[in-house]
Design a protein around this motif. Structure first.
Motif, short mmCIF file in Angstrom:
data_model
loop_
_atom_site.label_atom_id
_atom_site.label_comp_id
_atom_site.label_asym_id
_atom_site.label_seq_id
_atom_site.Cartn_x
_atom_site.Cartn_y
_atom_site.Cartn_z
N VAL A 1 0.83 -1.20 0.00
CA VAL A 1 0.00 0.00 0.00
C VAL A 1 0.87 1.25 0.00
CG1 VAL A 1 -1.60 1.33 1.43
CG2 VAL A 1 -2.01 -1.09 1.05
N LEU B 1 -5.46 -2.61 0.68
CA LEU B 1 -5.70 -1.68 1.78
C LEU B 1 -6.76 -2.23 2.74
CD1 LEU B 1 -5.09 0.97 3.11
CD2 LEU B 1 -6.59 2.13 1.51
N THR C 1 -4.10 -6.11 10.23
CA THR C 1 -3.25 -5.56 11.29
C THR C 1 -4.10 -5.12 12.47
OG1 THR C 1 -3.32 -3.40 10.22
CG2 THR C 1 -1.36 -4.75 9.85
N LEU C 2 -5.09 -4.30 12.17
CA LEU C 2 -5.80 -3.64 13.27
C LEU C 2 -6.64 -4.62 14.07
CD1 LEU C 2 -6.11 -0.82 14.39
CD2 LEU C 2 -8.24 -0.64 13.15
N MET D 1 -12.86 -1.66 2.46
CA MET D 1 -12.15 -1.09 3.59
C MET D 1 -12.68 -1.74 4.87
SD MET D 1 -10.14 1.05 2.18
CE MET D 1 -10.19 0.60 0.45
N MET D 2 -11.85 -1.69 5.92
CA MET D 2 -12.27 -2.36 7.16
C MET D 2 -13.56 -1.77 7.71
SD MET D 2 -9.85 -0.52 9.85
CE MET D 2 -10.02 1.24 10.00
N MET E 1 -4.94 12.28 4.55
CA MET E 1 -3.83 11.44 4.98
C MET E 1 -3.45 11.70 6.43
SD MET E 1 -2.94 9.16 2.94
CE MET E 1 -1.43 8.52 3.59
N PRO F 1 -4.46 8.47 8.67
CA PRO F 1 -3.43 7.43 8.86
C PRO F 1 -2.17 7.96 9.53
CG PRO F 1 -4.02 7.64 6.52
CD PRO F 1 -4.90 8.57 7.27
N ALA G 1 0.35 1.45 15.49
CA ALA G 1 1.57 0.75 15.07
C ALA G 1 2.70 1.05 16.05
CB ALA G 1 1.95 1.13 13.64
N PHE H 1 11.59 -0.10 13.39
CA PHE H 1 10.13 -0.08 13.29
C PHE H 1 9.56 1.19 13.92
CE2 PHE H 1 5.81 -1.05 14.72
CZ PHE H 1 5.25 -1.41 13.51
N ARG I 1 -6.88 10.25 2.15
CA ARG I 1 -6.57 8.87 2.50
C ARG I 1 -7.33 7.95 1.55
NH1 ARG I 1 -10.09 7.05 7.80
NH2 ARG I 1 -8.85 5.17 7.50
#
Ligand code: HEM
Ligand SMILES: [Cu+2]
Ligand SMILES: [Cu+2]
Lengths: 566, 180
Positions: free
Chosen positions: A44, A64, A71-72, A128-129, A378, A381, A389, A425, A446
């Motif tokens: 992404v 995406l 992840t989330l 999208m989630m 954006m 994110p 993260a 990271f 975004r």
């Protein structure tokens, strides 16, 4: 009675065998999903880097969606279930309630996650989630999420059941430790979250198979975010508990005062899960009063709680370092901290990144009017990578360096890489977030495949700075992905190939000794400066506050420069 | 190690609070209240607010209003798709429709005049993102968002869709021309 408990020779932790196996299974599943989700994140970010523009639009939106969900939801929640079992069973030296149901929970979560992942992979569910209605996804997309949530809910009840057992069997003296208290906070919020999730996802699933004709899009957003945002509060409560745990493990630090830290967790329970309005501040048809009360979590009382933890965690470390003689000046305690130990460095970067980048920007975005210049850019994110993260994920990585060797009884492989991993990271993701915020401030959207708008009848060009910001976000996203990959390599390598630890650790039938109270705090009159036991932390906190204040009003400055509207 | 051990005091909620902590809690609380009161303050004294004015509508009802405005006030057409540019009277109600994948019609407004801008979606959710100003609103089907705007700068402004709405989401641009 079968052999049940073993003491870890290195850490002194006492593992109940069924709990240990469940913790292992959930943690391994988490890491595997992080691999998938992180890889999608790389694809992404390389697409949003306009000069690279890796994927086509269909695969981009698919990746995406997968990245967000995996992840989330999947990585974080699997890890949290492992943490809940750890905080109840291991920390309290108690047997785990109903291990069989624990495996059922694990199975449901695996099936649910796989079902949703396959739905995304098949291509018909690139929604999208957030899956905002009326854009449809395949029924199994929603069904997978529901099954996953049922599994997680069972996990929460096992945690509560274990607390009850520990209390009834008196496995500890006095009250539960602060870290378990924090986990309890996370668990309570999780139950509320999953209930909201059921209220919205079950009808949406029925709608997708045709039993319900319509779902109101605004109602969907309000309830979806009652789940979507509270689930972030589970993460916050969980990773702050991890911070406290690491401060205790690495430094032997005790909370500055149990009273303040526990009150702060209580504020979370009362107010944090309230918030969903900050996602709908610029939606039609939502009343102003409700927005103000809700978006501020009742006058920012939950933000207050986070600001408290932000002081008390490093403050506890400072006090403990000063007690050990690192009492010179303001920052000797911090300079001489074990920066080469990934358990500590990961935790500390998590704390700083979460506070300075994630925390401040979260409050800014949630300020009703400021949302007008931020919503869906954006910047969003850019805010949540530092929170989920850097804050949550990196905190979980840090504690893994401590827990995985203890659980699997193996030495960590690649210790030099492990030393650098939190920096790669943590700093990579923080800078990615920072440049995403920059791009968002300049108006870049975004969830958008092409900031050059190829094929549109109209044209619009973002300035060179916006492109540069997205490029830098891309670059640091690659660094962040390398950091995530390093973590996975170290963990998988340790589990599969790590050298077995030499000390023996047998399971015995003997019940562990009752968990004693902490020693009372020693006299602190000989440490610190000017009556403050943690003056360095206090100064850092003031720097934080100054940044916050300046940035807050700066954004009102930006806001006042756009067209008047009402 | 006490964060992972039971607290040493039996009655932990009576433990005295350290000075650094107490001071910080007080400062942080004050700042939280300032941030909170900034919002109602800006509602009264600030110029950029969205008060949440909105009505229920349907795609059919809303497109009737849009068409009526297009019929009466179109001044020219732009792009190879002949998109109408509408110049509504100052102070009037202006209708803007979001659909897969365009904003319809294009608008021409006068600098310094005030308009009531009505927006709704014909299909999925969309995002109104006015560039390069960076004003952002969520647009939902079934709801008519009404916002009163006063363009105070002139030039060509672009509406970017910033809520993901499917495969051609990136082509969904619209225009607002502001003339002196
Ligand atoms: C491995 C490094 C990572 C990279 C390079 C990365 C990159 C990105 C990028 C570029 C976006 C898309 C921005 C957009 O176009 O809207 C994104 C979205 C997102 N990321 Fe990451 N990310 C990473 C790790 C993570 C982690 C660890 C988490 C959570 C624990 C996370 C959670 C999310 C979420 C929830 C979204 C939003 C998806 C959506 O809009 O539906 N990311 N990420
Ligand atoms: Cu759209
Ligand atoms: Cu769109």
């Amino acid at each position: 009675m079968r052999e049940q408990f073993r003491t870890c020779p290195r850490t002194g932790l006492i593992f109940h065998r069924p709990a240990e196996n469940l913790i292992k299974a959930n943690a391994v599943a988490a890491v595997v999903f992080l691999l998938v989700g992180g890889f999608l994140g790389l694809l992404v970010v390389l697409t949003r880097w306009q000069a690279v523009h890796l994927l086509g639009p269909d695969t981009f939106y698919q990746a995406l969606t997968g990245h967000g969900v995996i992840t989330l939801l999947v990585w974080i929640i699997f890890f949290e279930i492992a943490l809940l079992y750890f905080c109840a069973s291991t920390l309290l030296r108690s047997r785990l309630a109903t291990p069989r149901l624990g495996w059922l929970a694990f199975g449901l979560m695996m099936i649910g996650a796989a079902m949703t992942a396959i739905a995304i992979l098949q291509g018909g569910s690139s929604v999208m989630m957030t899956s905002y209605v009326p854009m449809p996804a395949a029924p199994q997309f929603y069904l997978g999420l529901i099954i996953f949530a049922v599994g997680a809910l069972i996990g929460c009840f096992i945690f509560l059941g274990t607390l009850v057992i520990a209390r009834a069997e008196r496995t500890y003296e006095g009250s539960i430790p602060l870290v378990t208290f924090g986990a309890l906070t996370a668990c309570i919020i999780a139950i509320f979250t999953i209930a909201s999730g059921a209220v919205i996802l079950v009808p949406t699933f029925l709608w997708s198979v045709g039993y319900i004709s319509q779902i109101d899009p605004l109602m969907y957003r309000v309830i979806w975010w009652a789940m979507g945002h509270s689930s972030q509060q589970i993460n916050v409560a969980a990773h702050i508990s991890v911070w406290y745990a690491i401060a205790a493990i690495v430094f032997g630090a005790r909370p500055m005062s149990e009273r303040v830290s526990r009150m702060a967790f209580l504020l979370y329970i009362f107010f944090l899960q309230l918030a969903s309005a900050h996602h709908i501040l610029v939606d039609p048809g939502v009343g102003t009063e409700w927005k103000l009360f809700n978006t501020s979590y009742a006058m920012y009382l939950a933000v207050l709680a986070s600001m408290i933890h932000g002081l008390t965690v490093p403050g506890a470390i400072e006090v403990s370092q000063r007690e050990k003689g690192l009492n010179n000046g303001l920052f000797e305690w911090l300079r001489k901290a074990p920066w080469g130990n990934p358990v500590f460095s990961g935790m500390f970067i998590s704390l700083v990144g979460f506070g300075f980048l994630g925390g401040i920007t979260g409050v800014i975005m949630g300020t009703e009017q400021l949302n007008l210049i931020i919503h869906n850019t954006m910047y969003v994110p850019g805010h949540f990578h530092p929170t989920v993260a850097v804050g949550t994920t990196l905190a979980f990585m840090a504690i893994s360096y401590y827990l995985v060797p203890a659980l699997f009884q193996r030495e960590l492989v690649l210790p030099t890489l492990a030393k650098w991993q939190p920096y790669l990271f943590g700093i990579g993701t923080s800078l990615m977030g920072l440049f995403q915020m920059g791009a968002g401030t300049l108006g870049v959207s975004r969830r958008h495949w092409d900031m050059a708008f190829a094929g549109s009848p109209f044209s619009f060009e973002y300035g060179g700075t916006a492109h540069m910001m997205m490029g830098l976000a891309g670059f640091f996203g690659v660094i962040s992905s390398i950091g995530a990959a390093a973590f996975i390599i170290i963990m998988v390598g340790t589990i599969l190939f790590g050298k077995r630890v030499s000390e023996k650790s047998e399971y015995t039938t003997k019940r562990p000794a009752r968990l004693p109270r902490a020693e009372p705090a020693p006299d602190h009159s000989n440490i610190g400066v000017a009556g403050f036991v943690a003056p360095g932390t206090f100064i850092l906190a003031l720097v934080f506050l100054a940044t916050f204040v300046v940035y807050f009003f700066l954004n009102f400055g930006y806001l006042s420069s756009v067209w008047p509207m009402s | 190690m006490s964060a992972i051990l039971p607290p040493s005091e039996r009655i932990w909620w009576k433990q005295p609070i350290d000075r650094a902590e107490g001071t910080w809690v007080a400062i942080a609380l004050v700042w939280c209240l300032i941030m909170f009161f900034m919002m109602p303050y800006w509602h009264v004294y600030g110029k950029q607010n969205y008060k949440g004015e909105a009505y229920r509508t349907t795609p059919a009802a809303f497109s009737v209003k849009v068409e009526e405005m297009v019929q009466n006030h179109t001044v020219r057409h732009v792009t190879d798709r002949n998109i109408p540019v509408v110049r509504p009277p100052a102070g009037s109600d202006v209708y803007l429709l979001a659909r897969l994948w365009d904003w319809y019609p294009a608008l021409e407004l006068r600098k310094g005049e005030t308009y009531r801008l009505h927006m709704s979606s014909m299909d999925w959710q969309h995002g109104f993102s006015l560039q390069p100003l960076n004003i952002n609103m969520q647009i939902l089907p079934g709801y008519e968002t009404v916002i009163t705007i006063t363009p105070d700068s002139s030039g060509e402004f672009t509406i970017v869709c910033n809520e993901y709405c499917g495969i051609l989401h990136h082509q969904m641009l619209g225009k607002i021309y502001v003339v002196d």
